[in-house]
Motif scaffolding. Structure first.
Motif, PDB file in Angstrom:
ATOM      1  N   LYS A  21       0.875  -1.171   0.000  1.00 32.41           N
ATOM      2  CA  LYS A  21       0.000   0.000   0.000  1.00 32.41           C
ATOM      3  C   LYS A  21       0.914   1.223   0.000  1.00 32.41           C
ATOM      4  O   LYS A  21       1.905   1.264   0.730  1.00 32.41           O
ATOM      5  CB  LYS A  21      -0.863  -0.043   1.265  1.00 32.41           C
ATOM      6  N   PHE A  22       0.595   2.198  -0.826  1.00 28.81           N
ATOM      7  CA  PHE A  22       1.459   3.363  -0.948  1.00 28.81           C
ATOM      8  C   PHE A  22       1.602   4.088   0.385  1.00 28.81           C
ATOM      9  O   PHE A  22       0.625   4.326   1.079  1.00 28.81           O
ATOM     10  CB  PHE A  22       0.926   4.337  -2.012  1.00 28.81           C
ATOM     11  N   GLY A  23       2.833   4.417   0.731  1.00 21.43           N
ATOM     12  CA  GLY A  23       3.102   5.188   1.936  1.00 21.43           C
ATOM     13  C   GLY A  23       3.106   4.386   3.224  1.00 21.43           C
ATOM     14  O   GLY A  23       3.109   4.964   4.303  1.00 21.43           O
ATOM     15  N   SER A  24       3.077   3.043   3.119  1.00 18.21           N
ATOM     16  CA  SER A  24       3.127   2.231   4.341  1.00 18.21           C
ATOM     17  C   SER A  24       3.813   0.905   4.030  1.00 18.21           C
ATOM     18  O   SER A  24       4.119   0.598   2.880  1.00 18.21           O
ATOM     19  CB  SER A  24       1.723   1.985   4.888  1.00 18.21           C
ATOM     20  N   ASP A  25       4.019   0.113   5.069  1.00 19.56           N
ATOM     21  CA  ASP A  25       4.608  -1.217   4.889  1.00 19.56           C
ATOM     22  C   ASP A  25       3.530  -2.288   4.730  1.00 19.56           C
ATOM     23  O   ASP A  25       3.842  -3.457   4.520  1.00 19.56           O
ATOM     24  CB  ASP A  25       5.508  -1.561   6.087  1.00 19.56           C
ATOM     25  N   LEU A  50      -9.166  -1.124  -5.518  1.00 17.68           N
ATOM     26  CA  LEU A  50      -7.713  -1.103  -5.466  1.00 17.68           C
ATOM     27  C   LEU A  50      -7.206  -0.333  -6.674  1.00 17.68           C
ATOM     28  O   LEU A  50      -7.462  -0.727  -7.815  1.00 17.68           O
ATOM     29  CB  LEU A  50      -7.136  -2.526  -5.495  1.00 17.68           C
ATOM     30  N   ALA A  51      -6.522   0.758  -6.422  1.00 16.44           N
ATOM     31  CA  ALA A  51      -5.959   1.556  -7.506  1.00 16.44           C
ATOM     32  C   ALA A  51      -4.471   1.239  -7.583  1.00 16.44           C
ATOM     33  O   ALA A  51      -3.718   1.538  -6.656  1.00 16.44           O
ATOM     34  CB  ALA A  51      -6.189   3.040  -7.253  1.00 16.44           C
ATOM     35  N   ILE A  52      -4.056   0.587  -8.657  1.00 17.20           N
ATOM     36  CA  ILE A  52      -2.664   0.169  -8.806  1.00 17.20           C
ATOM     37  C   ILE A  52      -1.926   1.221  -9.629  1.00 17.20           C
ATOM     38  O   ILE A  52      -2.181   1.397 -10.816  1.00 17.20           O
ATOM     39  CB  ILE A  52      -2.565  -1.222  -9.454  1.00 17.20           C
ATOM     40  N   GLY A  64      -6.829  13.688  -2.179  1.00 17.82           N
ATOM     41  CA  GLY A  64      -7.352  13.175  -0.910  1.00 17.82           C
ATOM     42  C   GLY A  64      -8.078  11.850  -1.044  1.00 17.82           C
ATOM     43  O   GLY A  64      -9.206  11.696  -0.572  1.00 17.82           O
ATOM     44  N   LEU A  65      -7.463  10.874  -1.666  1.00 18.68           N
ATOM     45  CA  LEU A  65      -8.105   9.585  -1.924  1.00 18.68           C
ATOM     46  C   LEU A  65      -8.072   8.690  -0.686  1.00 18.68           C
ATOM     47  O   LEU A  65      -7.058   8.599  -0.001  1.00 18.68           O
ATOM     48  CB  LEU A  65      -7.408   8.888  -3.095  1.00 18.68           C
ATOM     49  N   SER A  66      -9.188   8.012  -0.417  1.00 21.84           N
ATOM     50  CA  SER A  66      -9.271   7.166   0.775  1.00 21.84           C
ATOM     51  C   SER A  66      -9.196   5.667   0.462  1.00 21.84           C
ATOM     52  O   SER A  66      -8.983   4.873   1.359  1.00 21.84           O
ATOM     53  CB  SER A  66     -10.567   7.466   1.540  1.00 21.84           C
ATOM     54  N   PHE A  67      -9.372   5.286  -0.797  1.00 22.80           N
ATOM     55  CA  PHE A  67      -9.272   3.870  -1.141  1.00 22.80           C
ATOM     56  C   PHE A  67      -7.795   3.484  -1.275  1.00 22.80           C
ATOM     57  O   PHE A  67      -6.943   4.350  -1.470  1.00 22.80           O
ATOM     58  CB  PHE A  67     -10.068   3.535  -2.414  1.00 22.80           C
ATOM     59  N   PRO A  68      -7.483   2.193  -1.146  1.00 23.53           N
ATOM     60  CA  PRO A  68      -6.084   1.766  -1.181  1.00 23.53           C
ATOM     61  C   PRO A  68      -5.400   2.052  -2.523  1.00 23.53           C
ATOM     62  O   PRO A  68      -5.924   1.705  -3.584  1.00 23.53           O
ATOM     63  CB  PRO A  68      -6.154   0.257  -0.937  1.00 23.53           C
ATOM     64  N   ILE A  69      -4.252   2.688  -2.436  1.00 25.24           N
ATOM     65  CA  ILE A  69      -3.401   2.926  -3.601  1.00 25.24           C
ATOM     66  C   ILE A  69      -2.228   1.973  -3.464  1.00 25.24           C
ATOM     67  O   ILE A  69      -1.471   2.039  -2.489  1.00 25.24           O
ATOM     68  CB  ILE A  69      -2.885   4.387  -3.650  1.00 25.24           C
ATOM     69  N   LEU A  70      -2.093   1.068  -4.402  1.00 26.00           N
ATOM     70  CA  LEU A  70      -1.015   0.083  -4.384  1.00 26.00           C
ATOM     71  C   LEU A  70       0.028   0.499  -5.409  1.00 26.00           C
ATOM     72  O   LEU A  70      -0.305   1.035  -6.463  1.00 26.00           O
ATOM     73  CB  LEU A  70      -1.558  -1.307  -4.693  1.00 26.00           C
ATOM     74  N   HIS A  71       1.277   0.230  -5.095  1.00 27.56           N
ATOM     75  CA  HIS A  71       2.358   0.689  -5.966  1.00 27.56           C
ATOM     76  C   HIS A  71       2.972  -0.491  -6.712  1.00 27.56           C
ATOM     77  O   HIS A  71       3.593  -1.358  -6.121  1.00 27.56           O
ATOM     78  CB  HIS A  71       3.412   1.410  -5.131  1.00 27.56           C
ATOM     79  N   ASP A  72       2.788  -0.488  -8.027  1.00 26.65           N
ATOM     80  CA  ASP A  72       3.349  -1.508  -8.922  1.00 26.65           C
ATOM     81  C   ASP A  72       4.545  -0.889  -9.633  1.00 26.65           C
ATOM     82  O   ASP A  72       4.551  -0.740 -10.853  1.00 26.65           O
ATOM     83  CB  ASP A  72       2.279  -1.965  -9.914  1.00 26.65           C
ATOM     84  N   LYS A  73       5.538  -0.515  -8.845  1.00 31.52           N
ATOM     85  CA  LYS A  73       6.696   0.246  -9.344  1.00 31.52           C
ATOM     86  C   LYS A  73       7.402  -0.454 -10.497  1.00 31.52           C
ATOM     87  O   LYS A  73       7.863   0.185 -11.435  1.00 31.52           O
ATOM     88  CB  LYS A  73       7.665   0.490  -8.190  1.00 31.52           C
TER      89      LYS A  73
END
Length: 183
Positions: free
Chosen positions: A55-59, A106-108, A125-134
């Motif tokens: 999840k973006f910005g966390s572990d 889930l926004a990837i 200001g999005l509240s749904f999970p943003i996942l990072h597919d770097k």
């Protein structure tokens, strides 16, 4: 004089051989690329491949398999994609209502720069999970080419729909209703 003509013929033969080899190589490359391109995005009715992303910005990580029993919307996007920016407010608007009904969004994100993504999230200001597919591994796993690209997965883990391009609020709600678990 005969030697010069013979030398010219040799040079022409070498040149033609090199050109022929290059053309054969290009044709082989085109055929192989075409076969790879023929793999479409996971088809309707197929089980959605599992993945796990931070999840973006966390572990914290989220795995698709952990959401079995819920409807799941997977949206592939990037900050440089204008149509992606247009549909984000719609996703934010419907998220609380559908989360209560058992649907997860889930926004990837496909950007490589954390700073750019963080600025985007701060702005919207999005509240749904943003996942990072770097590294793009999930994008490749789902064979996604054009963005935005959105998959709607039913509670059984099967793909119900795949939409390429931006979603309107009305279309978004229609697709989310189709994957909402029955109460």
């Amino acid at each position: 004089m005969k030697e010069k003509t013979l030398e010219k013929k040799k040079k022409r033969l070498v040149f033609r051989s090199v050109m022929l080899a290059a053309m054969v190589g290009l044709i082989a490359f085109a055929i192989i690329s075409n076969l790879n391109d023929d793999k479409s995005v996971v088809a309707k009715g197929e089980e959605a491949p599992d993945f796990e992303l931070k999840k973006f910005g966390s572990d914290e990580t989220i795995a698709l398999s952990d959401l079995r029993g819920k409807g799941v919307m997977i949206n592939f996007w990037a900050t440089y994609c204008e149509p992606c920016k247009d549909e984000m407010p719609y996703m934010e608007e419907v998220y609380p209502k559908y989360k209560e009904k058992g649907v997860e969004i889930l926004a990837i994100n496909l950007d490589t720069s954390d700073l750019v993504v963080q600025r985007f999230l701060d702005k919207y200001g999005l509240s749904f999970p943003i996942l990072h597919d770097k590294n793009g591994q999930v994008m490749d796993q789902y064979n996604v080419g054009q963005i935005p690209s959105t998959l709607f997965i039913n509670p059984d883990g099967e793909v119900e729909n795949h939409v390429v391009g931006p979603l309107t609020l009305e279309k978004l709600e229609g697709y989310l209703n189709e994957i909402t678990p029955e109460a």
